[in-house]
Design a protein around this motif. Sequence first.
Motif, PDB file in Angstrom:
ATOM      1  N   LEU A 496      71.598  14.382  60.235  1.00 45.12           N
ATOM      2  CA  LEU A 496      72.564  15.359  59.718  1.00 45.12           C
ATOM      3  C   LEU A 496      72.052  15.995  58.428  1.00 45.12           C
ATOM      4  CD1 LEU A 496      75.275  16.779  59.794  1.00 45.12           C
ATOM      5  CD2 LEU A 496      76.290  14.770  58.703  1.00 45.12           C
ATOM      6  N   ALA A 497      71.446  15.201  57.552  1.00 45.86           N
ATOM      7  CA  ALA A 497      70.898  15.757  56.313  1.00 45.86           C
ATOM      8  C   ALA A 497      69.866  16.837  56.621  1.00 45.86           C
ATOM      9  CB  ALA A 497      70.277  14.650  55.471  1.00 45.86           C
ATOM     10  N   LYS A 498      69.094  16.626  57.675  1.00 46.26           N
ATOM     11  CA  LYS A 498      68.108  17.633  58.076  1.00 46.26           C
ATOM     12  C   LYS A 498      68.800  18.915  58.522  1.00 46.26           C
ATOM     13  CE  LYS A 498      64.455  18.550  61.436  1.00 46.26           C
ATOM     14  NZ  LYS A 498      63.674  18.026  62.581  1.00 46.26           N
ATOM     15  N   PHE A 499      69.852  18.790  59.321  1.00 47.43           N
ATOM     16  CA  PHE A 499      70.594  19.966  59.780  1.00 47.43           C
ATOM     17  C   PHE A 499      71.149  20.758  58.586  1.00 47.43           C
ATOM     18  CE2 PHE A 499      71.851  17.821  64.056  1.00 47.43           C
ATOM     19  CZ  PHE A 499      70.572  18.057  64.544  1.00 47.43           C
ATOM     20  N   ILE A 500      71.733  20.043  57.627  1.00 49.76           N
ATOM     21  CA  ILE A 500      72.325  20.716  56.459  1.00 49.76           C
ATOM     22  C   ILE A 500      71.247  21.404  55.642  1.00 49.76           C
ATOM     23  CG2 ILE A 500      73.626  20.363  54.328  1.00 49.76           C
ATOM     24  CD1 ILE A 500      75.042  18.021  55.687  1.00 49.76           C
ATOM     25  N   GLN A 501      70.086  20.746  55.527  1.00 52.25           N
ATOM     26  CA  GLN A 501      68.983  21.343  54.780  1.00 52.25           C
ATOM     27  C   GLN A 501      68.529  22.648  55.435  1.00 52.25           C
ATOM     28  OE1 GLN A 501      65.717  18.684  54.279  1.00 52.25           O
ATOM     29  NE2 GLN A 501      64.473  20.136  53.151  1.00 52.25           N
ATOM     30  N   VAL A 507      70.832  19.231  49.869  1.00 51.44           N
ATOM     31  CA  VAL A 507      71.631  18.113  50.372  1.00 51.44           C
ATOM     32  C   VAL A 507      71.239  16.811  49.686  1.00 51.44           C
ATOM     33  CG1 VAL A 507      70.048  17.716  52.311  1.00 51.44           C
ATOM     34  CG2 VAL A 507      72.409  16.901  52.464  1.00 51.44           C
ATOM     35  N   GLY A 508      72.245  16.016  49.347  1.00 54.01           N
ATOM     36  CA  GLY A 508      72.029  14.676  48.829  1.00 54.01           C
ATOM     37  C   GLY A 508      72.335  13.673  49.928  1.00 54.01           C
ATOM     38  N   LEU A 509      71.532  12.626  50.018  1.00 56.55           N
ATOM     39  CA  LEU A 509      71.692  11.628  51.078  1.00 56.55           C
ATOM     40  C   LEU A 509      71.668  10.236  50.472  1.00 56.55           C
ATOM     41  CD1 LEU A 509      71.634  10.585  54.044  1.00 56.55           C
ATOM     42  CD2 LEU A 509      69.132  10.873  53.975  1.00 56.55           C
ATOM     43  N   ALA A 510      72.701   9.464  50.738  1.00 55.65           N
ATOM     44  CA  ALA A 510      72.751   8.055  50.335  1.00 55.65           C
ATOM     45  C   ALA A 510      72.884   7.228  51.605  1.00 55.65           C
ATOM     46  CB  ALA A 510      73.924   7.800  49.396  1.00 55.65           C
ATOM     47  N   CYS A 511      71.878   6.439  51.913  1.00 58.01           N
ATOM     48  CA  CYS A 511      71.899   5.661  53.153  1.00 58.01           C
ATOM     49  C   CYS A 511      71.174   4.337  52.938  1.00 58.01           C
ATOM     50  CB  CYS A 511      71.277   6.450  54.300  1.00 58.01           C
ATOM     51  SG  CYS A 511      69.503   6.781  54.087  1.00 58.01           S
ATOM     52  N   SER A 512      71.062   3.559  53.990  1.00 53.56           N
ATOM     53  CA  SER A 512      70.432   2.238  53.887  1.00 53.56           C
ATOM     54  C   SER A 512      68.957   2.317  53.544  1.00 53.56           C
ATOM     55  CB  SER A 512      70.609   1.475  55.203  1.00 53.56           C
ATOM     56  OG  SER A 512      71.980   1.248  55.462  1.00 53.56           O
ATOM     57  N   ASP A 513      68.351   3.493  53.764  1.00 58.76           N
ATOM     58  CA  ASP A 513      66.925   3.659  53.479  1.00 58.76           C
ATOM     59  C   ASP A 513      66.653   4.213  52.089  1.00 58.76           C
ATOM     60  OD1 ASP A 513      66.258   2.661  55.922  1.00 58.76           O
ATOM     61  OD2 ASP A 513      65.833   4.596  56.855  1.00 58.76           O
ATOM     62  N   GLN A 534      78.222   7.544  44.037  1.00 60.10           N
ATOM     63  CA  GLN A 534      78.631   8.145  42.770  1.00 60.10           C
ATOM     64  C   GLN A 534      77.476   8.889  42.106  1.00 60.10           C
ATOM     65  OE1 GLN A 534      81.988   7.300  40.632  1.00 60.10           O
ATOM     66  NE2 GLN A 534      82.340   7.900  42.745  1.00 60.10           N
ATOM     67  N   LYS A 535      76.284   8.296  42.134  1.00 63.37           N
ATOM     68  CA  LYS A 535      75.108   8.972  41.568  1.00 63.37           C
ATOM     69  C   LYS A 535      74.890  10.326  42.242  1.00 63.37           C
ATOM     70  CE  LYS A 535      72.404   4.863  40.291  1.00 63.37           C
ATOM     71  NZ  LYS A 535      71.165   4.093  40.588  1.00 63.37           N
ATOM     72  N   LEU A 536      75.032  10.332  43.552  1.00 62.11           N
ATOM     73  CA  LEU A 536      74.827  11.566  44.309  1.00 62.11           C
ATOM     74  C   LEU A 536      75.823  12.632  43.887  1.00 62.11           C
ATOM     75  CD1 LEU A 536      72.789  12.013  46.626  1.00 62.11           C
ATOM     76  CD2 LEU A 536      74.683  11.672  48.215  1.00 62.11           C
ATOM     77  N   LEU A 537      77.081  12.233  43.736  1.00 63.43           N
ATOM     78  CA  LEU A 537      78.141  13.195  43.441  1.00 63.43           C
ATOM     79  C   LEU A 537      78.135  13.632  41.980  1.00 63.43           C
ATOM     80  CD1 LEU A 537      80.953  11.570  45.588  1.00 63.43           C
ATOM     81  CD2 LEU A 537      79.500  13.509  46.164  1.00 63.43           C
ATOM     82  N   MET A 538      77.417  12.898  41.123  1.00 64.25           N
ATOM     83  CA  MET A 538      77.262  13.319  39.732  1.00 64.25           C
ATOM     84  C   MET A 538      76.144  14.343  39.569  1.00 64.25           C
ATOM     85  SD  MET A 538      77.526   9.847  37.508  1.00 64.25           S
ATOM     86  CE  MET A 538      78.420   8.449  38.157  1.00 64.25           C
ATOM     87  N   ASN A 539      75.299  14.459  40.563  1.00 61.81           N
ATOM     88  CA  ASN A 539      74.131  15.333  40.474  1.00 61.81           C
ATOM     89  C   ASN A 539      74.551  16.793  40.623  1.00 61.81           C
ATOM     90  OD1 ASN A 539      71.722  16.757  40.847  1.00 61.81           O
ATOM     91  ND2 ASN A 539      70.761  15.088  41.995  1.00 61.81           N
ATOM     92  N   PRO A 540      74.419  17.608  39.576  1.00 61.09           N
ATOM     93  CA  PRO A 540      74.888  19.000  39.658  1.00 61.09           C
ATOM     94  C   PRO A 540      74.052  19.879  40.573  1.00 61.09           C
ATOM     95  CG  PRO A 540      73.803  18.602  37.555  1.00 61.09           C
ATOM     96  CD  PRO A 540      73.903  17.274  38.243  1.00 61.09           C
ATOM     97  N   LYS A 541      72.941  19.348  41.078  1.00 62.87           N
ATOM     98  CA  LYS A 541      72.120  20.133  41.997  1.00 62.87           C
ATOM     99  C   LYS A 541      72.584  19.989  43.444  1.00 62.87           C
ATOM    100  CE  LYS A 541      67.266  21.331  42.806  1.00 62.87           C
ATOM    101  NZ  LYS A 541      65.856  20.995  42.494  1.00 62.87           N
ATOM    102  N   VAL A 542      73.318  18.937  43.736  1.00 59.94           N
ATOM    103  CA  VAL A 542      73.709  18.632  45.118  1.00 59.94           C
ATOM    104  C   VAL A 542      74.814  19.574  45.589  1.00 59.94           C
ATOM    105  CG1 VAL A 542      74.762  16.888  46.606  1.00 59.94           C
ATOM    106  CG2 VAL A 542      72.978  16.238  44.977  1.00 59.94           C
TER     107      VAL A 542
END
Length: 714
Positions: A496-501, A507-513, A534-542
């Motif tokens: 999905l991250a690839k599709f959004i990109q 796109v910011g991605l937080a996953c097991s990897d 939370q780190k992802l959602l704090m990033n103003p670039k995402v």
Amino acid sequence: MKFLKILALRGPNIWTYRPVLEVWLDIGPLEDSPSNLIPGFYERLTAWLPTLAEHRCGIGEPGGFLQRLREGTWPGHILEHVTLELQTLAGMQGGFGKARSTSVRGVYKVAVRSRNEKVSIAAMHAGRDLVMAAIEDKPFDVKAAISHLRELVDAHCLGPSTACIVDAATERRIPSIRLTDGNLVQLGYGARQHRVWTAETGRTSAIAEGISRNKDLTKQLLTSCGVPVPEGRIVESAEDAWEAAEDIGVPVVVKPTDGNHGRGVSTELMTRAEVEAAYHLADAEGSEVLVERFVRGNEHRLLVVGGKLAAATRGETVSVLGDGIATVRELIDRQINSDPRRGEEEEFPLDVLLVDKNPAVRFEIERQGYRADAVLPKDVSIIVQRNGNVAFDVTDKVHPEVAAAVSLAARIVGLDIAGIDLVAEDISKPLDVQGAAIVEVNAGPGLLMHLKPAEGQPRPVGKAIVDSLFEEHETGRIPLVGIAGSSGKTRVAKILAKFIQLSGSHVGLACSDGLFSGQRQIDKGNCATWSAAQKLLMNPKVEAAVIENSFSTILAEGLGYDRCQVGIVTNIEPEKHFGEFYIDNPDQVYNVLRTQVDVVLGDGAAVLNAADPLAVKMAELCDGEVIFFAKNSELPIIKDHLKQGGRAVLQKGSGLVLTSSLCKILLTNPAAKPVAADSVEPLLAAVAAAWALGISPDLISAGVKTFTLEQADA
């Protein structure tokens, strides 16, 4: 009563949408001792906490919990209510609480709403000690416990100014993240965020703030733009202060150039002795001292937000009346400090007047020929404070020309939020007709005087600040996809991250990897966690976020976001999750994973596996749309869903089809390597989520055509 584990669930969880504190409680032999079998327990508990009578538990009206106590209930349930009440009495509202037994006899899970985990943990410990003291008929100092909790609330919870802004954002369903232990808060997620710090925002210019601290420079700028200000100048010594006063003409005001809250300010000074004494008071508070013309009238504070007047309050001088018996100090305590609106804590609209800690009060008394310990003659009235009591709401009385003048003053200094101090005899009249003037422009103004005025109507200043940051239609949200389930989550997330990109969003991605921002990996290892989200959602670039949620993350931390646009449940294999967190049956597994669907926004979508009966059951929980995915297009649930106007993503031969009652879009996959059987469902789920996000079928098709299993597992 033993605490086996304490979990701070900081995001939506199995209990509620809001953060809670969950305690695993072992009550041991007390399992055989409900409250109605403990002699005197009811009387002791209700004597210590009579406000428990307000708790509605069970019957849905006040007194419900007390009824349960009389009929017989267990310590876990009692601890829940006692903890909530201790939090409330300490000034931190709770409201939500639950106590549930586990499969182990005598072990309970107790959850209470937690606005701050440090306070809630302390309240839970105090609650346990209080309940045990009531059970064992031992003494317990309730007042001391509440006092300690209040200190923790003051130290760790948001201040009232910041809290009112966050509450206003919550009313508009704008999410927030507390960035520090102090009052720095982020409103909104990722690229759509704004930051606030008390009454300052990310739009508050450092230059403007610096100008506002320099009162002389502020006056120069205002004067150059035609805003009325009292003439005056900076002085170098007490003698120079008197020379300035003679040049200007008495009465004058002496104040520090960079003071605040009225500290070091002396007004209506007539004599050399008064001016020189006032100079030393001001010099002790600020870096430079300013002498300026005294403007007759009442002190006012006008709050300007985003160029508009948001609220206004008026100040009053404070006097005492002698009785020929009491000293001035005693009269201050009796006639002024006894006012319930006065207190030392920030929550009080008016300050306590402490003679020994306030040189300005002593100065006022002495300049009128008295001392604090002198008896004030009968019927003689003296002023003990001339400024600093600006807490009487006059918003509705402000003349339009006055509102325009203070708005201009804020713009001249460059502040998006400004507290304008203005002296006028009548705020309902233009400034020029009464010789009124603006005396200060302040950055980061206090909001409490407007939220809780000593007299008059509270003003929604938090809403004004939020509305200045976000347009009416804005929520501060970015497209956010949450993924839960028993397996396949990481593959779904990466596809999905690839599709959004491909759609052009960062796109910011937080996953097991790991944790990724665009193509860059920020953290390695398992990042399907609350903190990574939370780190992802704090990033103003995402600009868009894809967040995987493990089963244990939901149970141990809660989701890392409040709501999502798309929530995916890949599948549910109950047996995989048995054995942890007292989870031992399919219904409990379902209740954990349903959290992902519970948080889908009303204009969002849940993406569910149509081949999984437990996942299908979650469709009824979704506030938004439901999109099913399946390898088998002949499933009855798919046919019924399509008949009702729903959407589905299905496997068709070597390709995929996006289908609804209105259209069918076929996507083929002529990849060098065919999609492996165990990757079909993750691909279907990712395609369905991309479709839900409004990504065009052409872009989705491009993503599908370039999809390989290696990419998903890389």
